[in-house]
Design a protein around this motif. Sequence first.
Motif, PDB file in Angstrom:
ATOM      1  N   MET A   1       2.025  -2.497  -1.613  1.00  0.00           N
ATOM      2  CA  MET A   1       0.813  -2.556  -2.426  1.00  0.00           C
ATOM      3  C   MET A   1       0.674  -3.892  -3.140  1.00  0.00           C
ATOM      4  SD  MET A   1       0.619   1.314  -3.970  1.00  0.00           S
ATOM      5  CE  MET A   1      -0.906   0.960  -4.832  1.00  0.00           C
ATOM      6  N   ALA A   2       1.757  -4.630  -3.252  1.00  0.00           N
ATOM      7  CA  ALA A   2       1.669  -5.969  -3.825  1.00  0.00           C
ATOM      8  C   ALA A   2       0.929  -6.916  -2.883  1.00  0.00           C
ATOM      9  CB  ALA A   2       3.068  -6.511  -4.117  1.00  0.00           C
ATOM     10  N   LEU A   3       0.911  -6.579  -1.587  1.00  0.00           N
ATOM     11  CA  LEU A   3       0.224  -7.397  -0.590  1.00  0.00           C
ATOM     12  C   LEU A   3      -1.228  -6.983  -0.426  1.00  0.00           C
ATOM     13  CD1 LEU A   3       3.038  -7.513   2.132  1.00  0.00           C
ATOM     14  CD2 LEU A   3       2.432  -9.311   0.500  1.00  0.00           C
ATOM     15  N   THR A   4      -1.477  -5.663  -0.311  1.00  0.00           N
ATOM     16  CA  THR A   4      -2.835  -5.151  -0.126  1.00  0.00           C
ATOM     17  C   THR A   4      -2.855  -3.655  -0.417  1.00  0.00           C
ATOM     18  OG1 THR A   4      -4.636  -4.844   1.465  1.00  0.00           O
ATOM     19  CG2 THR A   4      -2.412  -4.714   2.330  1.00  0.00           C
ATOM     20  N   THR A   5      -4.038  -3.183  -0.810  1.00  0.00           N
ATOM     21  CA  THR A   5      -4.220  -1.741  -1.007  1.00  0.00           C
ATOM     22  C   THR A   5      -5.259  -1.179  -0.051  1.00  0.00           C
ATOM     23  OG1 THR A   5      -5.866  -2.180  -2.752  1.00  0.00           O
ATOM     24  CG2 THR A   5      -3.566  -1.833  -3.446  1.00  0.00           C
ATOM     25  N   ASP A   6      -5.728  -1.997   0.878  1.00  0.00           N
ATOM     26  CA  ASP A   6      -6.672  -1.531   1.890  1.00  0.00           C
ATOM     27  C   ASP A   6      -5.912  -0.648   2.887  1.00  0.00           C
ATOM     28  OD1 ASP A   6      -8.229  -1.311   4.297  1.00  0.00           O
ATOM     29  OD2 ASP A   6      -9.419  -3.023   3.637  1.00  0.00           O
ATOM     30  N   PRO A   7      -6.300   0.631   3.043  1.00  0.00           N
ATOM     31  CA  PRO A   7      -5.559   1.541   3.929  1.00  0.00           C
ATOM     32  C   PRO A   7      -5.411   1.013   5.353  1.00  0.00           C
ATOM     33  CG  PRO A   7      -7.164   2.754   2.629  1.00  0.00           C
ATOM     34  CD  PRO A   7      -7.424   1.300   2.391  1.00  0.00           C
ATOM     35  N   ARG A   8      -6.455   0.378   5.859  1.00  0.00           N
ATOM     36  CA  ARG A   8      -6.392  -0.121   7.242  1.00  0.00           C
ATOM     37  C   ARG A   8      -5.397  -1.261   7.377  1.00  0.00           C
ATOM     38  NH1 ARG A   8     -12.717  -1.208   7.708  1.00  0.00           N
ATOM     39  NH2 ARG A   8     -12.134  -2.133   5.700  1.00  0.00           N
ATOM     40  N   LEU A   9      -5.407  -2.171   6.411  1.00  0.00           N
ATOM     41  CA  LEU A   9      -4.460  -3.290   6.462  1.00  0.00           C
ATOM     42  C   LEU A   9      -3.029  -2.810   6.228  1.00  0.00           C
ATOM     43  CD1 LEU A   9      -6.435  -6.077   4.555  1.00  0.00           C
ATOM     44  CD2 LEU A   9      -6.190  -5.739   7.029  1.00  0.00           C
ATOM     45  N   VAL A  10      -2.887  -1.797   5.373  1.00  0.00           N
ATOM     46  CA  VAL A  10      -1.552  -1.226   5.146  1.00  0.00           C
ATOM     47  C   VAL A  10      -1.007  -0.645   6.444  1.00  0.00           C
ATOM     48  CG1 VAL A  10      -0.315   0.667   4.033  1.00  0.00           C
ATOM     49  CG2 VAL A  10      -1.820  -0.789   2.681  1.00  0.00           C
ATOM     50  N   LEU A  11      -1.863   0.072   7.174  1.00  0.00           N
ATOM     51  CA  LEU A  11      -1.422   0.637   8.453  1.00  0.00           C
ATOM     52  C   LEU A  11      -1.049  -0.451   9.444  1.00  0.00           C
ATOM     53  CD1 LEU A  11      -3.497   3.784   9.543  1.00  0.00           C
ATOM     54  CD2 LEU A  11      -1.063   3.595   9.013  1.00  0.00           C
ATOM     55  N   LEU A  12      -1.832  -1.533   9.475  1.00  0.00           N
ATOM     56  CA  LEU A  12      -1.516  -2.627  10.387  1.00  0.00           C
ATOM     57  C   LEU A  12      -0.182  -3.278  10.026  1.00  0.00           C
ATOM     58  CD1 LEU A  12      -4.941  -4.433  10.993  1.00  0.00           C
ATOM     59  CD2 LEU A  12      -3.672  -2.957  12.554  1.00  0.00           C
ATOM     60  N   LEU A  13       0.072  -3.462   8.730  1.00  0.00           N
ATOM     61  CA  LEU A  13       1.358  -4.013   8.311  1.00  0.00           C
ATOM     62  C   LEU A  13       2.502  -3.093   8.729  1.00  0.00           C
ATOM     63  CD1 LEU A  13       0.516  -5.355   4.723  1.00  0.00           C
ATOM     64  CD2 LEU A  13       1.095  -6.709   6.742  1.00  0.00           C
ATOM     65  N   MET A  14       2.291  -1.792   8.506  1.00  0.00           N
ATOM     66  CA  MET A  14       3.306  -0.837   8.924  1.00  0.00           C
ATOM     67  C   MET A  14       3.446  -0.818  10.442  1.00  0.00           C
ATOM     68  SD  MET A  14       2.683   2.388   6.364  1.00  0.00           S
ATOM     69  CE  MET A  14       3.008   2.238   4.596  1.00  0.00           C
ATOM     70  N   GLY A  15       2.323  -1.059  11.143  1.00  0.00           N
ATOM     71  CA  GLY A  15       2.386  -1.108  12.601  1.00  0.00           C
ATOM     72  C   GLY A  15       3.312  -2.197  13.096  1.00  0.00           C
ATOM     73  N   LEU A  16       3.316  -3.340  12.404  1.00  0.00           N
ATOM     74  CA  LEU A  16       4.249  -4.416  12.766  1.00  0.00           C
ATOM     75  C   LEU A  16       5.690  -3.962  12.593  1.00  0.00           C
ATOM     76  CD1 LEU A  16       2.453  -7.469  11.100  1.00  0.00           C
ATOM     77  CD2 LEU A  16       2.461  -6.838  13.515  1.00  0.00           C
ATOM     78  N   ILE A  17       5.932  -3.196  11.527  1.00  0.00           N
ATOM     79  CA  ILE A  17       7.281  -2.666  11.306  1.00  0.00           C
ATOM     80  C   ILE A  17       7.646  -1.673  12.402  1.00  0.00           C
ATOM     81  CG2 ILE A  17       8.717  -1.319   9.726  1.00  0.00           C
ATOM     82  CD1 ILE A  17       7.012  -2.418   7.428  1.00  0.00           C
TER      83      ILE A  17
END
Length: 423
Positions: free
Chosen positions: A304-320
């Motif tokens: 959440m320090a990077l973004t709180t946009d649900p779609r961007l959060v999912l994309l970040l998690m997708g990289l993981i």
Amino acid sequence: MSLILLTIFLGLAFLGVPLAVALGLGAAATLWYHDLPLSMVTQSMATSINSFLLIAVPLFVLAGHIMERGGLSERIFSAAEACVGRFRGGLGHVNILSSFVFGGISGSSVADIASIGRITIGAMTARNYPRPYSAALTLITSTLATLVPPSILMIVAAAAAGQSVGQALAGGLGPGILLVVALLVYNAVVSKAKGYGTLLPFDPWANLKAIARALPSLGAPVIILTAMFTGIVTPTEAAALAVLYTLGVGFLVHREIALADLPELLIGAGRTAGTVLLILMVASTATYVFTIDMLPSKASSSIMALTTDPRLVLLLMGLIFLAVGMLMDIVAAALMLIPILMPAAIQVGVDPLHFIVFMVAALAMGLATPPVGTCLFATAQVSGVPIERLALAAAPFYLVNIVVLTLIAFVPQVVLWPAQFLT
């Protein structure tokens, strides 16, 4: 605590210790080091496996083994070939569609390669498709079985996350169809541009004969999925229905299974399912360590320090998910990542069902990627194409998969709309 557990686990896994043993030893050593009761290991393992829903796992695995031995796979391939095999790139389409149908019964990507894969690679090569391309397409289409219902990974992940298994399975249908369409389009474009395949004359009688011959086999996914999604049966009962139906077809219709084959089928299914469920058991102990170490809240704060946009959060998690899926068994990866990342996703507004299906779709890609992709090694063995050459040939398909994952992240209704029919 979490760092100690992960360090021990990754170190043992690197040394070749089986993942379930490495994860269990890491959790036990962490509890011992921090003077916590080791009885939590056995308690969490027993609790995690005490679930009626998880009976579906060995049953669907057994159904996949029966399909392979009972001749259902070959007939499904022939029916798909009768429908689209005469078009340019037709056998590539057959490869995609037959894997989609087979995945709707077995729930296992490795089983797809062992049965359908052996047929499709040989047929495509004989019809003027380069063997690396044929093998790469087979590799990617095999991951459909991990995404579409009744995906074994989806069952395990939903049960571990406390979500409805039926809704999670239904939610995987939308992304599965989306991936099928994307692969069909890519295969058609490439086959036309490079002249892959051999155009065959249209023979309606031969096609009708192939479809009629396959009707008992094609009835399996129709009956099983219809019964499950209409609420007539639970996912576990659907798994039992899959075993009974495929066994009946193999015994009575195709007559390619004998009573003497049953012990081998049961033992093979038991070994496969036992590996999955053992990882689930020991992962519950790791989840306990992550929870008392407050790792989920720490992960939430970092994201959440990077973004709180649900779609961007999912994309970040997708990289993981993609990175972890490339390096370890996807069942173990899912069970470790759910307690860490799911709370963070929910906190920013991601639907938990959307998270589970997206995670499974991303991890499924790990089955096809080096260095530890199970399907990558299985396809290389079946096709005779070296692993490094196979991975290179599959690179464009990886890009197609990433585009589909991005669409799943940005359009949650792809997951939530099919799932709403089981509310």
